[in-house]
Design a protein around this motif. Structure first.
Motif, PDB file in Angstrom:
ATOM      1  N   SER A 249      -7.565  -2.533  -7.989  1.00  0.00           N
ATOM      2  CA  SER A 249      -8.035  -1.471  -7.538  1.00  0.00           C
ATOM      3  C   SER A 249      -7.323  -1.052  -6.144  1.00  0.00           C
ATOM      4  N   GLU A 250      -7.111  -1.866  -5.374  1.00  0.00           N
ATOM      5  CA  GLU A 250      -6.351  -1.569  -4.104  1.00  0.00           C
ATOM      6  C   GLU A 250      -5.076  -1.104  -4.440  1.00  0.00           C
ATOM      7  N   ARG A 252      -4.334   0.690  -7.088  1.00  0.00           N
ATOM      8  CA  ARG A 252      -4.606   2.040  -7.457  1.00  0.00           C
ATOM      9  C   ARG A 252      -4.732   2.834  -6.540  1.00  0.00           C
ATOM     10  N   HIS A 253      -5.598   2.460  -5.500  1.00  0.00           N
ATOM     11  CA  HIS A 253      -5.858   3.333  -4.386  1.00  0.00           C
ATOM     12  C   HIS A 253      -4.507   3.808  -3.583  1.00  0.00           C
ATOM     13  N   ALA A 254      -3.645   2.730  -3.512  1.00  0.00           N
ATOM     14  CA  ALA A 254      -2.227   3.198  -2.830  1.00  0.00           C
ATOM     15  C   ALA A 254      -1.654   3.997  -3.480  1.00  0.00           C
ATOM     16  N   ILE A 255      -1.606   4.025  -4.898  1.00  0.00           N
ATOM     17  CA  ILE A 255      -0.905   4.802  -5.763  1.00  0.00           C
ATOM     18  C   ILE A 255      -1.485   6.306  -5.456  1.00  0.00           C
ATOM     19  N   LEU A 365      -2.571   4.366   1.837  1.00  0.00           N
ATOM     20  CA  LEU A 365      -3.180   3.059   2.380  1.00  0.00           C
ATOM     21  C   LEU A 365      -2.731   2.014   1.374  1.00  0.00           C
ATOM     22  N   LEU A 366      -1.823   1.043   1.915  1.00  0.00           N
ATOM     23  CA  LEU A 366      -1.370   0.119   1.011  1.00  0.00           C
ATOM     24  C   LEU A 366      -2.230  -1.196   1.110  1.00  0.00           C
ATOM     25  N   PRO A 367      -2.087  -2.038  -0.064  1.00  0.00           N
ATOM     26  CA  PRO A 367      -2.912  -3.290  -0.204  1.00  0.00           C
ATOM     27  C   PRO A 367      -2.070  -4.387   0.705  1.00  0.00           C
TER      28      PRO A 367
END
Length: 448
Positions: A249-250, A252-255, A365-367
Motif C-alpha cells: 500500500s505504501e 502503491r501510494h508512492a507510484i 511520497l516514498l516508503p
C-alpha cells in the motif's frame, strides 16, 4: 575573463572593485581576484518598484476557468486577490531590510558570481551546513531556520546542536549570476558548492536539500565531495529502477503520487524541461503571470486546508514571487529543468551517511523500505506529523529538529576538525539582528 554584461541583473548594490594603483604589480594573478568573497547588499531601485505597481495596475486578466476547482490551474478570483494584495498591501522594502540584516556575499565560482548567506554560530563547535533550495523556491525558504540552527540556546535548544549555515542561491536564481551558456547541470552545481565550502575554510561539513536542492545534495554525496560528512534530505530520490509488480500500500501510494507529480501537476516541469525560454517571455513581462506561475506550486504541494496561505503566510509567498520578479529569473531558473531533463526519481545509491525526513503531504511520497534500499548508511529516518513539499516554509521548527537529530551522529567527526581550528577562530561579536547573525565579512583565512 572579460566581465559579462549586467543588464539582466537586479540592480543591487555591489562593492566596486578598486582600480589598481601605479605600484600594483601587473602580474597579480586573476585567480586570486575571482576567488574573493565580497559583501553584498540588496537595493532594488525605486523605479523598479514603481514599474511593478504600474504593471500590476494594467493587468489584463484571462477569462475565468470553466470548472469549480483548481484542475485548470490558479483560479481567476484568487489570482486577482493575490495581485491586489501584492499591489496594495505588500511591502518589498520591509523584506529588503530583513535581508540586509543578514551577512550576504558574492563570490565567483566557475565563471559565475554566486550569492550566498553565511551566518556563523556563537558556539565554537558548530557544525557547518550548506542548505540548498529548489524551484520555485529560493534562499528565502531557509530564513526562518537561521536563528534556531546557528544559536540553538537562544531558541530553547542545546549548544551541542549548533550549526554554521551557508545558504547559496542556485545559478540563475535570485542574486546569483545567470549562466549565458549551457552546462550548469547538478553535477556542476555540486562541484561549485564543494568549492564554496572549501573557500569558506570548512574542512568538515554537512549538506541539506529538498526538491532540486536534494538533487544537488545527492550529487554531493554521490561524489563524496571533499570534507562532506553526510547529508540530510527531505526529497529522497530513491525510486527503484523497476517498481514491484505487486506493490504494498505504501509503494502503491508512492507510484500514484509520482503519477500525479509528473501528470496533472507536472505541466510546468515538462514545459521548463523542454522549452524554458518560451514561458520566460510571458513571465518576464507580466508580474501577474509570474505570481500565478509560482503560486500554483504552493497551492498544489503544501499541506493546506484549501489555499496555499493556510500553510505559508501570504507575504512570505510574495517575498518569493517578488524576488523572482525583481531579479527577472523566470527563464534562467527554469533552465535547471532543461539542464537536467534526463533526471528521474530513481537517484543513485549512496554510501555516505544519509538522514531523511519525509513530510506527509509531499509529492511524491516514498516508503521507508525504498529509502533504506537506496541509502546504505541511513543514519536517521523521520516522519513529520504535518507539512508538504516546502518543508522549510511550512514546518520550519520541525525541519530544525530533524536537522539536529539527523546530523547529530556526524558531530564527533566534525568536533575533531573544530578543535584543530579553534586557535584561528575569531571571537564572535554580539549579534545585531533578530536572527542573531554576524554581519562581519569572512575571516581572513577564508580569502585567497
Amino acid at each position: 575573463m572579460t566581465a559579462k554584461p549586467r543588464a539582466e541583473r537586479p540592480r543591487a548594490e555591489r562593492p566596486r572593485a578598486e582600480k589598481p594603483s601605479a605600484d600594483t604589480p601587473s602580474t597579480e594573478p586573476r585567480r586570486a581576484a575571482t576567488r574573493a568573497v565580497r559583501p553584498f547588499t540588496v537595493a532594488i531601485p525605486e523605479a523598479d518598484i514603481d514599474d511593478l505597481a504600474a504593471r500590476l495596475a494594467r493587468t489584463r486578466w484571462p477569462d475565468p476557468e470553466t470548472v469549480g476547482d483548481w484542475s485548470q490551474g490558479v483560479r481567476l478570483a484568487h489570482a486577482q486577490r493575490l495581485v491586489r494584495h501584492w499591489a496594495d498591501d505588500y511591502d518589498w522594502r520591509r523584506f529588503e531590510t530583513e535581508l540586509n540584516r543578514l551577512p550576504q556575499f558574492l563570490t565567483e565560482i566557475d565563471g559565475l558570481d554566486i550569492h550566498f548567506i553565511h551566518v556563523r554560530s556563537p558556539h565554537p563547535d558548530a557544525m557547518p551546513l550548506i542548505l540548498t533550495h529548489g524551484w520555485p523556491s529560493s534562499f528565502v525558504d531557509f530564513l526562518p531556520l537561521i536563528g534556531p540552527l546557528t544559536d540553538p540556546v537562544a531558541h530553547g535548544g542545546l549548544a551541542a546542536d549548533a550549526f554554521e549555515v551557508v545558504i547559496p542561491s542556485l545559478p540563475g536564481f535570485g542574486f546569483s549570476d545567470k549562466p549565458t551558456a549551457p552546462g550548469w547541470n547538478v553535477e556542476r552545481i555540486a562541484a561549485a558548492w564543494a568549492e564554496l565550502m572549501r573557500r569558506l575554510g570548512y574542512r568538515r561539513w554537512t549538506a541539506h536539500g529538498g526538491d532540486w536542492g536534494a538533487v544537488v545534495t545527492t550529487e554531493l554525496a554521490k561524489t563524496h565531495a571533499d570534507g562532506l560528512l553526510g547529508v540530510h534530505l527531505t526529497t529522497p530520490y530513491a525510486f527503484p529502477e523497476i517498481v514491484p509488480s505487486t506493490p504494498s500500500s505504501e509503494e502503491r501510494h508512492a507510484i500514484d503520487t509520482l503519477a500525479l507529480y509528473s501528470g496533472a501537476l507536472g505541466g510546468s516541469n515538462h514545459l521548463q524541461g523542454t522549452r524554458p525560454e518560451t514561458p520566460g517571455f510571458a513571465l518576464a513581462d507580466s508580474p501577474a503571470g509570474q505570481a500565478a506561475w509560482i503560486y500554483d506550486k504552493f497551492q498544489s504541494k503544501t499541506d493546506n486546508d484549501g489555499l496555499a496561505e493556510d500553510a505559508i503566510q501570504l507575504d512570505v509567498i510574495l517575498d518569493t514571487i517578488s524576488l523572482y520578479w525583481f531579479t527577472n529569473t523566470a527563464a534562467s531558473s527554469a533552465r535547471i529543468y532543461w539542464e537536467n531533463r534526463t533526471a528521474t526519481m530513481a537517484g543513485p545509491r549512496l554510501t555516505l551517511p544519509v538522514a531523511v525526513t519525509v513530510f506527509p503531504k509531499d509529492i511524491p511520497l516514498l516508503p521507508r523500505t525504498w529509502i533504506e534500499d537506496a541509502y546504505a548508511d541511513l543514519i536517521h529516518y523521520g516522519e513529520a506529523s504535518g507539512g508538504g513539499h516546502f518543508a522549510a516554509l511550512e514546518q520550519p521548527m520541525t525541519l530544525v529538529d530533524e536537522l539536529r537529530a539527523g546530523l547529530r551522529p556526524l558531530r564527533s567527526a566534525n568536533a575533531t576538525t573544530a578543535e584543530q581550528a579553534t586557535e584561528s577562530r575569531p571571537s564572535v561579536h554580539p549579534p545585531s539582528s533578530p536572527l542573531r547573525a554576524r554581519t562581519t565579512p569572512p575571516r581572513a583565512a577564508e580569502r585567497d
